[in-house]
Design an enzyme around this catalytic site. Structure first.
Site, mmCIF file in Angstrom:
data_model
loop_
_atom_site.group_PDB
_atom_site.id
_atom_site.type_symbol
_atom_site.label_atom_id
_atom_site.label_comp_id
_atom_site.label_asym_id
_atom_site.label_seq_id
_atom_site.Cartn_x
_atom_site.Cartn_y
_atom_site.Cartn_z
ATOM 1 N N LEU A 46 0.867 -1.170 0.000
ATOM 2 C CA LEU A 46 0.000 0.000 0.000
ATOM 3 C C LEU A 46 0.906 1.223 0.000
ATOM 4 O O LEU A 46 1.899 1.261 0.728
ATOM 5 C CB LEU A 46 -0.884 0.018 1.252
ATOM 6 C CG LEU A 46 -2.128 -0.876 1.268
ATOM 7 C CD1 LEU A 46 -2.757 -0.859 2.655
ATOM 8 C CD2 LEU A 46 -3.139 -0.422 0.227
ATOM 9 N N ASP A 47 0.567 2.230 -0.798
ATOM 10 C CA ASP A 47 1.348 3.467 -0.797
ATOM 11 C C ASP A 47 1.348 4.081 0.599
ATOM 12 O O ASP A 47 0.405 3.866 1.376
ATOM 13 C CB ASP A 47 0.759 4.469 -1.789
ATOM 14 C CG ASP A 47 0.973 4.059 -3.238
ATOM 15 O OD1 ASP A 47 1.865 3.228 -3.490
ATOM 16 O OD2 ASP A 47 0.245 4.572 -4.110
ATOM 17 N N PRO A 48 2.370 4.870 0.941
ATOM 18 C CA PRO A 48 2.384 5.544 2.249
ATOM 19 C C PRO A 48 1.108 6.342 2.518
ATOM 20 O O PRO A 48 0.631 6.390 3.655
ATOM 21 C CB PRO A 48 3.607 6.454 2.155
ATOM 22 C CG PRO A 48 4.540 5.719 1.238
ATOM 23 C CD PRO A 48 3.637 5.088 0.208
ATOM 24 N N ALA A 50 -1.859 5.601 1.694
ATOM 25 C CA ALA A 50 -3.005 4.720 1.903
ATOM 26 C C ALA A 50 -3.056 4.153 3.317
ATOM 27 O O ALA A 50 -2.045 4.005 3.998
ATOM 28 C CB ALA A 50 -2.974 3.583 0.887
ATOM 29 N N ARG A 181 -5.289 5.253 -7.940
ATOM 30 C CA ARG A 181 -5.048 6.669 -8.250
ATOM 31 C C ARG A 181 -5.095 6.922 -9.754
ATOM 32 O O ARG A 181 -5.531 7.986 -10.200
ATOM 33 C CB ARG A 181 -3.733 7.143 -7.642
ATOM 34 C CG ARG A 181 -2.533 6.325 -7.962
ATOM 35 C CD ARG A 181 -1.410 6.637 -6.960
ATOM 36 N NE ARG A 181 -0.407 5.597 -6.917
ATOM 37 C CZ ARG A 181 0.726 5.627 -7.586
ATOM 38 N NH1 ARG A 181 1.003 6.659 -8.374
ATOM 39 N NH2 ARG A 181 1.587 4.650 -7.481
#
Length: 303
Positions: A46-48, A50, A181
């Site tokens: 997961l992206d930071p 998220a 995104r």
């Protein structure tokens, strides 16, 4: 905070509610330390930016990580119209801005319909995909852009939860490899208004729809015994596979690398969930011609 004196053998799956601002690997390492686990891995970053469900596999559970990587995911996301960024989310630099646009609720609904089902998506340059061994996001930060091929993805659910003319909230269920995104950005482009993602929360990974997630703060406040009780059995990650019960002699044989004869009726190449006679999980087998089974990924602690 309870500290761990020494590492021990821990096998199971933890559903972490990843906090915003932390990388998936940092969250993994903190949780690994809390459990004192020797071996651990996460099942898709997961992206930071998220938050939400990040399944972490400990010990023998790391052998089935790939099944969770391949599983469908469900998200809640918020997009904002009128602004595009180079990362397609709110962490990037603004590259496009439009003030005079009007998007009706009906136009938004009609646009979302175009993104349901099997579609193609071009991955972002700000992704962990690699080009000749180098992550694309590193190249992007150097101002280098690489041509990316569109990939097939499946959006099985795309619902509009809220829309005020500028910000829109979506729930999305999708196949692996989907960049939410980029989906938000593509929706904005279709509406000719531009858009970027401002929030992303993973609701669940398929197979864990009804399981509880735990935050790092919650885990830190627990004694180790309570943390261990939060772990999910390994085989819950592969409940979609056909179960097969093996006799004691078949368990011994398959552990020795032998092909066993078990008329399962499974399709050749199909993965199977293997159990012993006492319902203990043995691991993953693969169906061969005529119903035979060979070992694919066996767990080492089953008796």
């Amino acid at each position: 905070m309870t500290t761990i004196e020494s590492q021990c053998s821990i096998d199971g799956i933890l559903l972490l509610n990843k906090p915003q601002g932390m990388t998936s690997n940092a969250a993994l390492q903190k949780t690994k330390h809390l459990f004192g686990a020797k071996k651990a891995g996460h099942t898709g970053s997961l992206d930071p930016l998220a938050t939400g469900m990040l399944p972490l596999c400990f010990g023998e559970a790391t052998k089935i990580c790939q099944y969770l990587l391949n599983a469908d995911k469900s998200y809640e996301t918020i997009g904002r119209l009128g602004i595009k960024t180079n990362t397609a989310d709110c962490t990037g630099e603004v590259i496009f801005c439009i003030e005079n646009y009007t998007v009706s609720h009906e136009e938004m609904i009609a646009t979302l319909e175009k993104y349901k089902g099997k579609i193609k998506q071009i991955p972002s340059m700000f992704s962990a995909l690699k080009h000749k061994g180098t992550p694309l996001y590193r190249l992007a930060r150097e101002g280098i852009e690489i041509e990316r091929k569109a990939r097939d993805i499946v959006i099985s659910q795309l619902n509009l939860e809220q829309f005020d003319g500028e910000c829109f909230t979506l729930t999305v269920s999708c196949s692996k490899g989907t960049y939410i995104r980029n989906l938000v950005e593509d929706i904005g482009d279709t509406l000719k208004a531009g858009a970027h993602m401002t929030k992303l929360h993973r609701l669940y990974t398929a197979g864990f729809e009804n399981n509880r997630m735990y935050t790092l703060d919650e885990l830190q406040d627990m004694p180790l015994s309570q943390r261990l009780a939060c772990l999910i059995p390994i085989d819950q990650a592969v409940q979609h596979l056909t179960p097969v019960i093996l006799s004691d002699s078949e368990v011994t044989a398959i552990r020795q690398g032998k092909v066993i004869s078990n008329k399962t009726g499974a399709v050749e190449g199909e993965d199977l969930r293997l159990y012993g006679e006492q319902s203990q999980f043995i691991g993953i087998g693969q169906a061969l011609i005529h119903g035979d089974i060979k070992a694919k990924r066996l767990v080492s602690f089953a008796l």
